[in-house]
Write an enzyme that holds these catalytic residues in place. Structure first.
Site, PDB file in Angstrom:
ATOM      1  N   SER A   1       0.854  -1.193   0.000  1.00  0.00           N
ATOM      2  CA  SER A   1       0.000   0.000   0.000  1.00  0.00           C
ATOM      3  C   SER A   1       0.886   1.237   0.000  1.00  0.00           C
ATOM      4  CB  SER A   1      -0.889   0.002   1.243  1.00  0.00           C
ATOM      5  OG  SER A   1      -0.078   0.176   2.397  1.00  0.00           O
TER       6      SER A   1
ATOM      7  N   SER B   1      -5.983  -6.367   8.084  1.00  0.00           N
ATOM      8  CA  SER B   1      -6.187  -6.137   9.522  1.00  0.00           C
ATOM      9  C   SER B   1      -5.992  -7.405  10.359  1.00  0.00           C
ATOM     10  CB  SER B   1      -7.600  -5.598   9.780  1.00  0.00           C
ATOM     11  OG  SER B   1      -7.750  -4.337   9.172  1.00  0.00           O
TER      12      SER B   1
ATOM     13  N   ILE C   1      -6.760  -9.249   2.688  1.00  0.00           N
ATOM     14  CA  ILE C   1      -6.746  -9.433   4.137  1.00  0.00           C
ATOM     15  C   ILE C   1      -5.515  -8.738   4.710  1.00  0.00           C
ATOM     16  CG2 ILE C   1      -6.557 -11.150   5.990  1.00  0.00           C
ATOM     17  CD1 ILE C   1      -8.078 -13.087   4.031  1.00  0.00           C
TER      18      ILE C   1
ATOM     19  N   ASP D   1      -1.352  -1.750  -4.004  1.00  0.00           N
ATOM     20  CA  ASP D   1      -2.704  -1.642  -3.444  1.00  0.00           C
ATOM     21  C   ASP D   1      -3.117  -0.162  -3.434  1.00  0.00           C
ATOM     22  OD1 ASP D   1      -4.972  -2.558  -2.155  1.00  0.00           O
ATOM     23  OD2 ASP D   1      -4.059  -2.616  -0.149  1.00  0.00           O
TER      24      ASP D   1
ATOM     25  N   GLY E   1     -10.255  -1.773   7.629  1.00  0.00           N
ATOM     26  CA  GLY E   1      -9.937  -1.567   9.045  1.00  0.00           C
ATOM     27  C   GLY E   1     -10.495  -2.630   9.974  1.00  0.00           C
TER      28      GLY E   1
ATOM     29  N   GLY F   1     -11.055  -4.996   2.049  1.00  0.00           N
ATOM     30  CA  GLY F   1     -11.609  -4.880   3.403  1.00  0.00           C
ATOM     31  C   GLY F   1     -12.247  -6.161   3.907  1.00  0.00           C
TER      32      GLY F   1
ATOM     33  N   GLU G   1     -11.501  -0.006  -9.502  1.00  0.00           N
ATOM     34  CA  GLU G   1     -12.557  -0.073  -8.476  1.00  0.00           C
ATOM     35  C   GLU G   1     -13.760   0.767  -8.866  1.00  0.00           C
ATOM     36  OE1 GLU G   1     -11.383  -0.016  -4.377  1.00  0.00           O
ATOM     37  OE2 GLU G   1     -13.285   0.826  -3.694  1.00  0.00           O
TER      38      GLU G   1
HETATM   39 ZN   LIG Z   1      -8.517  -1.754  -0.023  1.00  0.00          ZN
END
Ligand SMILES: [Zn+2]
Length: 333
Positions: A56, A280, A278, A94, A191, A235, A146
């Site tokens: 990210s 968090s 995945i 990401d 999150g 998420g 997206e």
């Molecule tokens: Zn994302």
């Protein structure tokens, strides 16, 4: 200019085609440090699962993008050392937010990039995505786009309001942009606090929050419009309550952390959803293990003595996800 193929990495095209046909999903695990990468590669080597290593923009800032790329290159060799003959490892950006960032990753050895124009007006999202696709495809780098907005906070991605992907837009979007996969919004969220308590019900026995179900009707509509097209869920941590409990009973404070139940993700993995993100959950596994060591052995000050158990816990978590949730084990011998 470095081409990912020279680093032993693969793009997502074949991975996704096989996953859609086979009714499973490829794990997309974020990594920021050595222990996390070791845990991912060990879990994937032991289960022979293809994997997408995600970087990210937060990870780029934290760990340095040059270092991360060399770590991914090293991961291919490490996988072979672990006895994984043909590792299927993709290095993916990401939530890229500009053409320039995506271009720099393509030029730097990434095999896949995400361009996230989901917060832009529809036509601007198309224009930006198309520009990235045209550049990336020259080097056989695959592109995730997206449509729809996820709620939640993760690194630099913040959205207060979510809205589901509109199925009536997906054909037009995929055709005009030429993207290779599409991240959609059907109720997942970034999150460890995916839902507000008022969106959930509460289990009367445990007092824990029970989240609302994913919008499988929207997913089914999208699949009908784009049969066999690779769909991505962001998420999608499930926020294991055993980790939340370990953290909370060892000095932490994560009230009402809640995620996506694993049975819903398993159901999604059997559909056209072929990449599940995945992040968090591994943060929680790491933190739970570290807090436990600190609470039980306050005299410990060797980072290997708490990062080691954290790495073991993450390996366990990744293997569980691969085998029990995504079904990607044994798909990359
Ligand atoms: Zn994302």
């Amino acid at each position: 200019m470095v081409n990912y193929k020279d680093l032993g990495l693969v793009n997502t095209r074949e991975m996704f085609a096989k996953a859609v046909d086979g009714g499973y999903a490829i794990p997309a695990f974020n990594f920021n440090n050595m222990e996390q990468l070791q845990a991912i590669i060990k879990a994937c080597a032991e289960t022979k699962s293809p994997v997408i290593l995600q970087v990210s923009s937060g990870a780029r800032k934290y760990a340095n993008q040059t270092l991360l790329r060399y770590m991914a290159e090293g991961a291919v060799e490490y996988a072979k050392e672990l006895g994984w003959e043909h590792p299927q490892i993709c290095l993916h950006l990401d939530h890229g937010d500009t053409f320039e960032l995506c271009k720099s990753c393509v030029d730097f050895g990434f095999s896949s990039v995400m361009i996230d124009g989901s917060s832009l007006p529809y036509e601007e999202n198309i224009a930006l995505t198309k520009k990235v696709v045209e550049y990336a495809h020259q080097f056989d780098v695959t592109v995730e786009a997206e449509l729809g907005v996820l709620a939640g906070v993760e690194d630099d991605v913040v959205a207060e309001e979510s809205h589901y992907t509109k199925p009536e837009e997906v054909i037009d979007f995929a055709t005009r942009t030429g993207c290779d996969s599409l991240a959609i919004s059907i109720g997942t969220s970034h999150g460890a606090y995916k839902f507000k308590p008022e969106q959930c019900t509460r289990d009367p026995q445990t007092g824990k929050l029970v989240p609302p179900p994913l919008a499988f009707d929207v997913l089914a509509e999208i699949e009908k419009k784009l049969p066999g097209f690779p769909i991505v869920l962001h998420g999608s941590s499930s926020v294991p309550q055993e980790y939340v409990d370990i953290i909370n009973t060892h000095g932490g404070n994560l009230p009402d952390a809640v995620g996506i139940p694993e049975d819903q993700l398993r159901k999604a993995a059997k559909s056209a959803v072929c990449k599940i993100n995945i992040d968090s959950d591994s943060r929680l596994a790491f933190t739970a293990a570290v807090r436990k060591v600190f609470a039980e052995k306050p005299g410990e000050f060797d980072p290997r003595k708490y990062c080691g158990p954290a790495r073991d816990e993450m390996t366990k978590l990744y293997k569980h996800k691969i085998i029990e949730v995504l079904g990607s084990d044994g798909k990359a011998e």
